[in-house]
Design a protein around this motif. Structure first.
Motif, mmCIF file in Angstrom:
data_model
loop_
_atom_site.group_PDB
_atom_site.id
_atom_site.type_symbol
_atom_site.label_atom_id
_atom_site.label_comp_id
_atom_site.label_asym_id
_atom_site.label_seq_id
_atom_site.Cartn_x
_atom_site.Cartn_y
_atom_site.Cartn_z
ATOM 1 N N SER A 51 93.596 -73.625 19.733
ATOM 2 C CA SER A 51 95.111 -73.806 19.318
ATOM 3 C C SER A 51 95.281 -73.291 17.794
ATOM 4 O O SER A 51 94.454 -72.955 17.312
ATOM 5 C CB SER A 51 95.184 -75.471 19.353
ATOM 6 N N TYR A 62 98.225 -70.457 23.428
ATOM 7 C CA TYR A 62 97.118 -71.400 23.109
ATOM 8 C C TYR A 62 96.934 -72.307 24.119
ATOM 9 O O TYR A 62 97.383 -72.428 25.176
ATOM 10 C CB TYR A 62 97.759 -72.071 21.981
ATOM 11 N N SER A 77 94.113 -66.880 22.620
ATOM 12 C CA SER A 77 93.505 -67.625 23.630
ATOM 13 C C SER A 77 93.039 -66.623 24.882
ATOM 14 O O SER A 77 92.236 -67.088 25.435
ATOM 15 C CB SER A 77 94.143 -68.669 24.166
ATOM 16 N N GLU A 119 93.798 -75.703 25.159
ATOM 17 C CA GLU A 119 93.476 -76.845 24.803
ATOM 18 C C GLU A 119 92.116 -76.738 23.958
ATOM 19 O O GLU A 119 91.993 -77.274 22.772
ATOM 20 C CB GLU A 119 93.027 -77.874 25.972
#
Length: 765
Positions: A678, A673, A459, A675
């Motif tokens: 993920s 991760y 991420s 929102e």
């Protein structure tokens, strides 16, 4: 003269060592050199990022219906289709949501029929495919026979009313309505379907001037193994009239939709480059996709392999990590994404549909078109370069021959001293690769032991700059340092044999400058070897080696080179590096950044058989790729650091950056991760039966497994009192994959849900 000497001596402060000023001058010169090298490095990084932003992040402004007009493309109108289809939620094959999506596309197609130009014939067909078997000879589904039935497709054919022969030569535009079971599919591929609907509306206002028909196929079953395209090609009567096809796909969501597959006919690629308003496409992506490095497949394969069609394959590739996950959502679709693809496709459709000789232009004979394959790449998203393999072969032969002649002439004039110097310079390149790959790979093995996730940068992709870029850069520099040391030692011996004897300081400077030049020229050797190999194997991405060899070599020849052995070497000019790297950076830096992002995004789905891959493998893939990029693209720049004062600050900065990155990862400062990005975790209710029909033993449990490498312990913590146990003590064969590591729970099975009900999980987050 005596008076001048006296006045000079009087002006010098008493008690000051005359060598002190000289040392300070050298330090000042070294500091200036360090600043110059730092400025060059910053210029390269910022320049590469600026090229990336301009080439991939600059999108056209969305147009509404009024701005686009009846014959233009409107993203605002297309977004209405996206909003409706994503509001249905996931709509895989067999779902009621998919039936609703099909009915919506059918209704919108009928609206297009009603509002079409009065001289245009629009035919709408809801096709119900019969049972069939799809078996492909290559790609992701090689060796698998996929059985399908009860597939529904919407077809829309547009052609001029008063030219009946147009229906015998059609252009197919295809994409799929269905999604995977976990995603609403804003990117894959609701965005494509919406673009097609808006394209069809605009095309229906132009088609009275067409010489060929245009068929829009909205298929289903793509996510089940490309079955939708196969059922259409093998069963629908319109399929026999198709002469050329375009497939629209997504391996992410939004951004620029780029060509990543083409051919075999070169006509389409050349036509697209000529008319596209925002051309985007890279043959590097095609070579990578065909290598199997990216585990995916598109309908393009069916159209080529089963129907023998030539065509183009477009894909959105932004945010690759959300592909086939619940995060493939409307909110991540960037404004301008649909406008970019829509305007490009509309211009291409108008040009190709008006061609009077379409069938002849796209015809090809299997096995006879290898030299007609196209090499293509866009420059900053503004201009597309397209040329055929035949021309590439001529260019490669010419450059390789000239390079060998120049090197042979230089070595003959330099004698054994030049040959040994070249060998030591090439040794520095070899050591650069060994050290860079080794240090970067070492970090890849360390990460799973210090982080809760073996790949903690998914991420936050920029973390790889510190985790892999820093050790790769330090390793590359260290390897060059070793080669530079031996090269200097040899040159010192070589210079000592020269007559007349030079002053010590002058000789030291000449040795350093000569060694620096040999290191710079070793970059030519590296890229020449890659060019030769690419030429032998007919790799179309070899154009990169051509650019990285010719441009710096031309700059060096213009600013530095001489074939006169008696001329003393001088320090390399900064202008040489700037001139030599400008074109290569403009052509390749944005694609390199995009490619790294795509590779990291694909790490979410790396382990197709969960548990079968070691946890460090994903890191190793990224680490090797980063090290390769560093060694390939920084070989020239690194040669400038050895004769500067930047060496110690560079070593300190590299080590500090690596250390800080490792600390940040181990302490969890940056979430693995988020929102929007993920980890994909599959939840399956498994019922196993053994024994005879009279005496059956039924066991029922919930299985959790993930294609993202790494244990599921942290995931299980978010399941409230579900009593999951994780490990490798049970292997599941779930038909599409083998689960070698997962988590299981049979909590509450005695209450009866094992036979008739679907269990409910209590998930905290």
């Amino acid at each position: 003269m005596n008076e001048m000497s006296s006045s000079t001596s009087a002006a010098r402060p008493s008690g000051v060592d005359p060598n002190l000023n000289s040392n300070k001058l050298q330090e000042r010169e070294a500091l200036r050199s360090a600043f110059v090298w730092l400025a060059l490095f910053v210029l390269l990084i910022n320049g590469s990022w600026a090229v990336y932003r301009f080439q991939y992040e600059s999108l056209p402004l969305p147009l509404d219906a009024k701005q686009a007009g009846k014959r233009g493309f409107s993203e605002v109108s297309a977004m209405e289709h996206v909003k409706y289809l994503t509001s249905l939620g996931p709509h895989p094959v067999g779902s009621d949501a998919l039936d609703a999506g099909i009915q919506y596309v059918l209704a919108e197609s009928n609206k297009i029929k009603q509002t079409a130009h009065w001289e245009v014939d629009v035919q709408v067909n809801l096709f119900h495919a019969k049972i069939g078997a799809n078996r492909l000879s290559g790609g992701l589904f090689k060796g698998k026979t996929l059985i399908y039935s009860d597939l529904k497709h919407v077809l829309l054919r547009i052609l001029p009313k008063y030219l009946p022969e147009a229906e015998d030569n059609a252009i197919l535009i295809s994409s799929h309505i269905d999604t995977v079971f976990s995603a609403e599919g804003a990117g894959d591929c609701t965005s494509c379907v919406s673009v097609m609907l808006e394209l069809a509306r605009a095309t229906a206002q132009w088609a009275h001037g067409f010489k060929n028909a245009v068929i829009f196929l909205f298929n289903t079953g793509e996510e089940e193994g490309l079955n939708g395209a196969h059922s259409f090609i093998s069963q629908h009567p319109w399929s026999r009239t198709i002469r050329f096809m375009v497939d629209l796909e997504a391996m992410g969501i939004g951004g620029k939709s780029s060509i990543f597959q083409s051919g075999p006919s070169p006509w389409a690629m050349e036509t697209f480059a000529k008319v596209a308003k925002y051309p985007s496409g890279q043959v590097v992506a095609e070579d990578l996709f065909h290598s199997g490095a990216i585990k995916s497949a598109t309908d393009f394969q069916v159209y080529q392999e089963v129907a023998g069609l030539s065509g183009l394959d477009f894909a959105y590739t932004d945010s690759t990590a959300v592909y086939h996950t619940k995060n493939d959502k409307l909110k991540l679709l960037k404004p301008g994404s649909l406008q970019h693809l829509g305007e490009n496709m509309l211009a291409f459709l108008l040009q190709s549909a008006m061609s009077p000789n379409l069938a002849k232009e796209v015809s090809h004979e299997p096995g006879a078109t290898s030299e007609d394959r196209t090499i293509y790449f866009d420059v900053l998203g503004v201009y597309m370069v397209v040329y055929r393999q035949r021309l590439a072969t001529m260019l490669h032969n010419s450059v390789i021959l000239q390079a060998l002649l120049i090197w042979t002439t230089s070595l003959l004039m330099g004698g054994s001293s030049g040959a040994i110097s070249l060998g030591l310079a090439c040794l520095s390149v070899a050591l650069m690769w060994i050290f860079s790959l080794s240090l970067s790979a070492l970090v890849a093995f360390i990460l799973p032991h210090i982080s809760s996730s073996p790949m903690p940068y998914i991420s936050n992709p920029w973390l790889i700059v510190g985790l892999f870029g820093a050790p790769a850069l330090f390793g590359a520099f260290s390897g060059q340092c070793v080669g530079f040391y031996f090269l200097q030692k040899y040159l010192k011996i070589s210079f000592s044999n020269r007559v007349p004897k030079l002053p010590s300081r002058t000789e030291d400077n000449l040795i350093k400058w000569e060694a620096e030049r040999w290191l710079f020229k070793s970059g030519f050797v590296q890229w020449l070897i890659i060019l030769v190999l690419g030429h032998l194997y007919k790799a179309r991405s070899t154009y990169l080696a051509l650019i990285w060899l010719v441009s710096p070599a031309f700059a060096y020849g213009l600013m530095e080179a001489t074939l006169t052995p008696s001329r003393s070497p001088k320090q390399l000019k900064v202008t040489t590096l700037v001139l030599g790297l400008t074109l290569p950076v403009v052509v390749s830096s944005a694609n390199t950044i995009r490619l790294i992002g795509t590779i990291i995004g694909n790490m979410v789905r790396l382990d197709r058989d969960p548990g079968s891959m070691p946890e460090w493998l994903g890191n190793l893939i990224v680490a090797i790729f980063v090290a390769v990029v560093v060694c390939l693209f920084l070989v020239y720049l690194l040669s400038y650091i050895h004769n500067s004062g930047a060496k110690r600050p560079f070593i300190f900065f590299s080590c500090a950056l690596l250390g800080l990155s490792l600390v940040a990862v181990s302490t969890g400062v940056f979430p693995v991760y988020t929102e929007d990005i993920s980890r994909a975790v599959n939840v399956v209710h498994v019922v196993e039966t053994t024994g005879t029909s009279e005496n059956q033993n039924i066991s029922s449990y919930i299985s959790l497994f993930s294609p993202t490498p790494g244990k599921l312990i942290e995931v299980v913590k978010n399941l409230n009192d579900e009593e999951f146990s994780c490990g490798r003590n049970k292997t599941l064969d779930l038909v599409t994959s083998t689960v070698r590591y997962g988590c299981w729970s049979s909590c509450d099975t005695e209450e009866g849900w094992s036979k008739s009900e679907i269990p409910i999980l209590n998930v905290e987050k």
